[in-house]
Write an enzyme that holds these catalytic residues in place. Structure first.
Site, short mmCIF file in Angstrom:
data_model
loop_
_atom_site.label_atom_id
_atom_site.label_comp_id
_atom_site.label_asym_id
_atom_site.label_seq_id
_atom_site.Cartn_x
_atom_site.Cartn_y
_atom_site.Cartn_z
N CYS A 112 8.42 5.09 -5.17
CA CYS A 112 9.44 5.10 -4.12
C CYS A 112 10.38 3.90 -4.18
CB CYS A 112 8.79 5.16 -2.75
SG CYS A 112 7.22 6.04 -2.72
N HIS A 166 11.90 1.30 5.08
CA HIS A 166 11.27 2.27 4.17
C HIS A 166 10.97 3.51 4.99
CE1 HIS A 166 9.29 3.75 0.63
NE2 HIS A 166 8.13 3.85 1.24
N GLU A 202 4.91 -1.39 8.38
CA GLU A 202 6.25 -1.96 8.19
C GLU A 202 6.68 -2.75 9.42
OE1 GLU A 202 9.21 0.85 6.85
OE2 GLU A 202 10.62 -0.77 6.39
N LYS A 256 15.62 8.06 6.12
CA LYS A 256 14.78 9.13 5.55
C LYS A 256 14.67 10.27 6.56
CE LYS A 256 11.90 6.77 2.08
NZ LYS A 256 12.24 5.35 2.08
N HIS A 311 12.66 11.82 1.94
CA HIS A 311 12.16 10.79 1.03
C HIS A 311 12.50 11.27 -0.38
CE1 HIS A 311 10.12 7.74 -0.97
NE2 HIS A 311 8.97 7.72 -0.32
N PHE A 361 4.14 3.63 -3.30
CA PHE A 361 2.75 3.90 -3.68
C PHE A 361 2.40 2.98 -4.83
CE2 PHE A 361 1.95 6.99 -0.83
CZ PHE A 361 1.82 8.32 -1.22
#
Lengths: 402, 92
Positions: A162, A294, A305, A326, A331, A390
């Site tokens: 990502c 994110h 976050e 997003k 995403h 990830f």
């Protein structure tokens, strides 16, 4: 060290086929999430995604050219074309020889690969299409951009899940700042909507059965997206000298690894990446007015976050705005950070905060000003764009209003 | 819940997590067994394969221990076989 300007931008995603459509949607709080068309998801745990609806390679590529390009590489070239055209670059042979192309992608041309696997494993064919490898390779975007513009300078691709596009843009920024190159085309692209890959995402149980609601108490996970976004970066002085339009400056890039878990995020790792970006930019936390989060809308990311932002910004965390776009473009994996850098750039340039769409209910564990549902006018000087991938590979970009 | 079903679930958990079967008991909880959310997703996958059932995301939200997992599987197996959950609990 030179200052670095964004002089060109291009995008194609669920919100539109160019930057102006993207901008209109993002500043309206309009979500591009809908029922997935590219694959039959009727028996899966989720049916929704943020696709480029009704995409066809015409008029962007003639049939023969399209034969060589997986959808993800098509998105890369389309976005690069818009960025380059908008930047109004005067190509010299020296510029073509030294310009850099740095792209990001997670799974590259996996839908081409998926077709090949289907043919071999399911249909028992004895051969797959000979262009399977050149279409599948994750660097195809960068390669086709180089061929499109005749660029023979340093060109490569990052694959960090990502965070791919953030690592790409950050690297391009450092190369311009450090005088290694005078022009960079950088960003990311992704097209993950093949049945096989969707099944793999389904298996992780992180995809929402309805929509993407970052920071909302009733959030149920992420929604996948596709698309591409590219930027032209130049030294600020050179851009000013040739009268180029400057959309924003990139002022910092920070990275970190969590060294924690292969899928679960770490607040410490995320905080370290944000601090690294601030340090690289020479910024105090209080100078940041907006963070493009994110914000995947998984139960875990949004809490982690928030904790990371509070750790880095202290009391100032309550004063800055944090939103996740997003919620609107999904995403987009290897394209995510590029779409989000675009949103942050437009925020700085146009003085509007994009909202976190689909927001229903305040979550005390995500106690930030998440700009719920409605965009707001705001004059922001510095913004961050967060990507926490990830595998714990984090990348944060810092931008400044031009 | 039948003893046989319980033992099968315990075995799936132990195999998936690669820990000795003796460590997995009906009274165990995930924290004690060091089962994190990714481990749990893998165990669910193995249980779906073992029992040929589909475990919806909503069913797993509150599951925190072995007993809840066994009960959940028993419910899904029973409804797959067309029996009401109470019949399944009466033993096979």
């Amino acid at each position: 060290m030179r200052r670095v300007a964004i002089t060109g931008m291009g995008a194609i995603c669920a919100l539109g086929r160019d930057v102006s459509e993207f901008s209109a949607a993002v500043f309206e709080g309009k979500s591009g999430i809908g029922r997935i068309e590219s694959a039959d998801c009727s028996t899966m745990r989720f049916q929704n995604g943020a696709e480029v609806r009704g995409y066809r390679h015409q008029p962007y590529f003639d049939d023969r050219r399209a034969d060589f390009l997986d959808r993800f590489a098509q998105f890369a070239v389309i976005a690069a074309r818009e960025a380059v055209a908008g930047a109004g670059i005067e190509w010299t042979s020296e510029l073509r020889e030294t310009a850099a192309i740095i792209t990001g992608s997670c799974v590259g041309g996996q839908s081409t690969e998926d077709i090949g696997f289907h043919e071999v494993y399911k249909l028992g064919h004895n051969r797959v299409h000979p262009l399977t490898i050149p279409k599948t390779m994750a660097n195809a975007g960068a390669s086709h951009i180089s061929m499109e513009f005749g660029i023979t300078g340093p060109s490569f691709t990052f694959s960090t899940a990502c965070s791919s596009a953030a690592h790409a843009i950050g690297q391009a920024f450092w190369m311009i700042r450090g005088g290694i190159t005078d022009l960079a085309i950088t960003g990311g692209s992704e097209a993950p909507f093949s049945f096989g890959i969707l099944k793999a995402w389904e298996a992780m149980r992180v995809v929402s059965p309805d929509t993407c609601r970052p920071f909302s108490k009733d959030r149920r996970g992420m929604v996948l997206g596709e698309g591409g976004a590219m930027f032209v970066l130049e030294p600020l002085e050179a851009a000013l000298a040739r009268g180029a339009r400057i959309h924003a400056e990139i002022v910092g890039f920070g990275m970190s690894a969590d060294a924690n878990h292969i899928t679960q995020p770490s607040a410490e790792g995320a905080a370290r990446a944000m601090r690294a970006a601030l340090k690289d930019a020479g910024l105090a936390p209080e100078q940041v007015g907006y963070i493009n989060a994110h914000g995947t809308a998984t139960p875990t990311n949004d809490v982690t976050e928030t904790a990371a932002i509070r750790s880095v910004f202290g009391p100032h965390a309550g004063r800055l705005a944090v939103s996740s776009t997003k919620s609107m473009h999904g995403h987009a994996l290897g394209a995510a950070a590029a779409l989000e850098c675009l949103a942050a750039t437009l925020t700085l340039r146009d003085g509007i905060l994009p909202p976190t769409a689909n927001f229903n209910e305040y979550d005390p564990e995500c106690d930030l000003d998440v700009v719920p549902n409605c965009p707001r006018r705001a004059d922001v000087e510095y913004a961050l764009s967060n990507s926490f991938a990830f595998g714990g590979l984090n990348a944060v970009l810092a931008l400044r209003k031009a | 819940m039948s003893e046989e079903l319980t033992q099968r679930v315990l075995k799936v958990i132990a195999t998936s997590k690669r820990i000795p079967l003796e460590q997995v008991t009906i009274d165990g909880d995930f924290q004690q067994l060091n089962i994190d959310s990714m481990d749990a997703v893998e165990i669910l996958f193995a249980l779906e394969n073992e029992f040929d059932i589909n475990i919806p995301d909503d069913d797993v939200r509150e599951v925190r221990n072995v007993r809840q997992m066994v009960e959940g599987v028993a419910r899904l197996v029973a409804s797959k076989n067309g029996a009401a959950p109470a019949d399944a609990a009466a033993g096979q």
